[in-house]
Write a protein that holds these residues in place. Structure first.
Motif, PDB file in Angstrom:
ATOM      1  N   PHE A 132      68.396  76.441 -67.431  1.00 54.04           N
ATOM      2  CA  PHE A 132      67.073  77.261 -69.071  1.00 54.04           C
ATOM      3  C   PHE A 132      67.042  75.847 -70.432  1.00 54.04           C
ATOM      4  O   PHE A 132      67.771  75.927 -71.131  1.00 54.04           O
ATOM      5  CB  PHE A 132      68.247  78.019 -68.931  1.00 54.04           C
ATOM      6  CG  PHE A 132      69.222  78.923 -68.465  1.00 54.04           C
ATOM      7  CD1 PHE A 132      68.222  79.791 -67.301  1.00 54.04           C
ATOM      8  CD2 PHE A 132      70.392  78.641 -68.022  1.00 54.04           C
ATOM      9  CE1 PHE A 132      68.736  79.494 -65.811  1.00 54.04           C
ATOM     10  CE2 PHE A 132      71.142  80.181 -67.164  1.00 54.04           C
ATOM     11  CZ  PHE A 132      70.699  80.317 -65.903  1.00 54.04           C
ATOM     12  N   SER A 134      63.783  74.167 -71.676  1.00 54.09           N
ATOM     13  CA  SER A 134      62.356  72.834 -72.118  1.00 54.09           C
ATOM     14  C   SER A 134      62.218  72.141 -71.317  1.00 54.09           C
ATOM     15  O   SER A 134      62.140  71.095 -70.590  1.00 54.09           O
ATOM     16  CB  SER A 134      62.305  73.123 -73.470  1.00 54.09           C
ATOM     17  OG  SER A 134      61.064  72.126 -74.028  1.00 54.09           O
ATOM     18  N   LYS A 148      63.471  80.695 -66.830  1.00 60.58           N
ATOM     19  CA  LYS A 148      64.034  81.428 -68.182  1.00 60.58           C
ATOM     20  C   LYS A 148      64.734  81.521 -67.930  1.00 60.58           C
ATOM     21  O   LYS A 148      66.010  81.694 -67.071  1.00 60.58           O
ATOM     22  CB  LYS A 148      62.832  82.302 -68.317  1.00 60.58           C
ATOM     23  CG  LYS A 148      62.661  83.454 -66.798  1.00 60.58           C
ATOM     24  CD  LYS A 148      61.904  84.553 -66.527  1.00 60.58           C
ATOM     25  CE  LYS A 148      61.696  85.732 -66.425  1.00 60.58           C
ATOM     26  NZ  LYS A 148      61.031  86.431 -66.342  1.00 60.58           N
ATOM     27  N   VAL A 174      63.613  78.553 -74.742  1.00 63.67           N
ATOM     28  CA  VAL A 174      63.478  79.603 -73.638  1.00 63.67           C
ATOM     29  C   VAL A 174      63.752  80.683 -73.565  1.00 63.67           C
ATOM     30  O   VAL A 174      65.011  81.474 -74.086  1.00 63.67           O
ATOM     31  CB  VAL A 174      63.891  78.787 -73.111  1.00 63.67           C
ATOM     32  CG1 VAL A 174      64.236  79.567 -71.473  1.00 63.67           C
ATOM     33  CG2 VAL A 174      64.482  76.929 -72.123  1.00 63.67           C
ATOM     34  N   SER A 196      65.235  70.128 -76.167  1.00 59.09           N
ATOM     35  CA  SER A 196      64.547  71.190 -76.597  1.00 59.09           C
ATOM     36  C   SER A 196      63.213  70.621 -78.017  1.00 59.09           C
ATOM     37  O   SER A 196      63.431  70.056 -78.360  1.00 59.09           O
ATOM     38  CB  SER A 196      65.500  72.009 -77.273  1.00 59.09           C
ATOM     39  OG  SER A 196      64.918  72.990 -78.306  1.00 59.09           O
TER      40      SER A 196
END
Length: 387
Positions: A132, A134, A148, A174, A196
């Motif tokens: 999960f 980016s 996701k 996310v 991220s």
């Protein structure tokens, strides 16, 4: 087997004291320095040396030719033995974002390893680095495998692992992740944020909802800007733990000093993020599905030169931290011992030297080199740590 460790300087409560340590049935018993050992016990003379808690590595993808994503149970044991030789007595195997089938296979091999006779470090559990995450800051993560938020999938993994997933890295931006964090914690998993480009507000939302750590801080994330603090600003401002790869490549020594000044010595966790090349010469290796080239000990993706993990070991990280910061051994040791223990909630039995704690110990010589290691009260021999 009962051991008495005598004449050494023992690290307790952030200072060194003259104590005798009795190791029996895998536990530590702290005794006065003039205690007479029991007849028939093994005696270890630690004169001129320091006895410290075993190091704990919560983030590593492999070593000595073994990639966690492709490892068998026997391969995991190779890493355990290598780790113990470098002072790491406990570790989490970090599974890079992969297919469901391969992730389940990693979990199954972990479970098989738990049934084996173990001669090296404790393999305590699993760290999932993804899926999960980016795509913008994916690093070495295969973009087509990123997802996701998917709580049913994570529940399935944790059930299959019989609760052994202790740690997960997620990206706050996310879809569905902030609201999923409390549910992840209910599964017994510590949540880290990373990989991220999340903005400041979204990052703080994840922290308020229960994220407790930042994965390889400063690396694979949007950095701080005076007008847009982003995930980096939230990680530094908050009280969450910050992982740090102290190999001199991922973080400049000045950055390490800055991190410690901002976060404090009790909120930084020294990790290796090592790959299968750790302990081996330069060459071509794998990190999950990725091809990696190691030159001068520096691991990078073959396709684009993006840094991909490290070849660091925790004994080297300790010496680097001492060199980078000029701080004392007493100040730096928590980064490799009690801080990771507190992070993954094992501080009731690991990370400290005290009565009843697990007998995971490292003996350091005057040059801060690992001289000997004890895991569960058993002295790890050179044969045990040889691969």
């Amino acid at each position: 087997m009962t051991w008495y460790l005598v004449n050494g300087d023992v690290y307790m409560e952030h200072r060194f004291l003259k104590k005798t340590l009795k190791l029996e049935e895998g536990r530590i018993f702290v005794l006065p320095p003039d205690t007479r050992p029991e007849e028939g016990a093994h005696i270890y003379n630690a004169a001129g040396k320091k006895i410290v808690p075993g190091f704990i590595d919560v983030h590593t993808h492999g070593a000595v030719g073994v990639d966690v994503n492709a490892a068998t149970a026997e391969d995991y044991e190779k890493i355990c033995r290598f780790a113990a030789g470098n002072g790491t007595t406990s570790w989490l195997c970090s599974v890079l974002t992969d297919t469901k089938e391969q992730t389940c296979r990693c979990i199954d091999e972990f479970k098989k390893h738990q049934q084996m006779e173990q001669k090296g470090a404790n393999l305590l559990g699993i760290h999932l680095e993804g899926p999960f995450l980016s795509s913008e800051y994916k690093g070495a993560m295969p973009e087509y495998l990123l997802q996701k938020a998917n709580l049913p999938l994570l529940k399935e993994y944790q059930q299959r692992a019989e609760g052994a997933i202790r740690y997960i890295t997620v990206s706050p931006e996310v879809e569905g992740i902030p609201d999923m964090i409390p549910e992840i914690r209910k599964l017994g998993i510590t949540v880290a944020i990373g990989h991220s480009g999340a903005d400041y507000e979204t990052s703080w939302d994840a922290i308020r909802k229960g994220a407790q750590s930042c994965t390889h801080t400063f690396n694979a994330m949007k950095l701080l800007h005076q007008h847009f603090p982003a995930i980096m600003g939230a990680a530094l401002e908050s009280d969450i733990y910050c992982e740090a790869i102290c190999d001199g490549r991922h973080l400049h020594p000045g950055t390490v000093r800055l991190l410690l000044k901002v976060k404090g010595l009790d909120r930084v966790v020294a990790i290796t993020d090592s790959i299968m090349a750790a302990g081996l010469p330069d060459g071509k290796y794998k990190l999950g599905v990725n091809d990696v080239v190691v030159e001068d000990g520096d691991a990078k993706l073959a396709e684009n030169g993006v840094r991909a993990g490290s070849t660091l070991t925790q004994n080297v990280a300790l010496k680097n931290l001492l060199k980078f910061t000029g701080k004392s051994l007493e100040e730096i040791l928590p980064l490799l011992t009690e801080n990771p223990a507190n992070l993954i909630k094992i501080a009731d039995h690991k990370g400290f030297i005290a009565d009843g704690m697990d007998a995971d110990l490292v003996v350091l010589d005057p040059d801060f080199e690992v001289f000997d290691t004890f895991v569960g009260g058993r002295k790890v021999t050179s044969e045990d740590s040889n691969i």
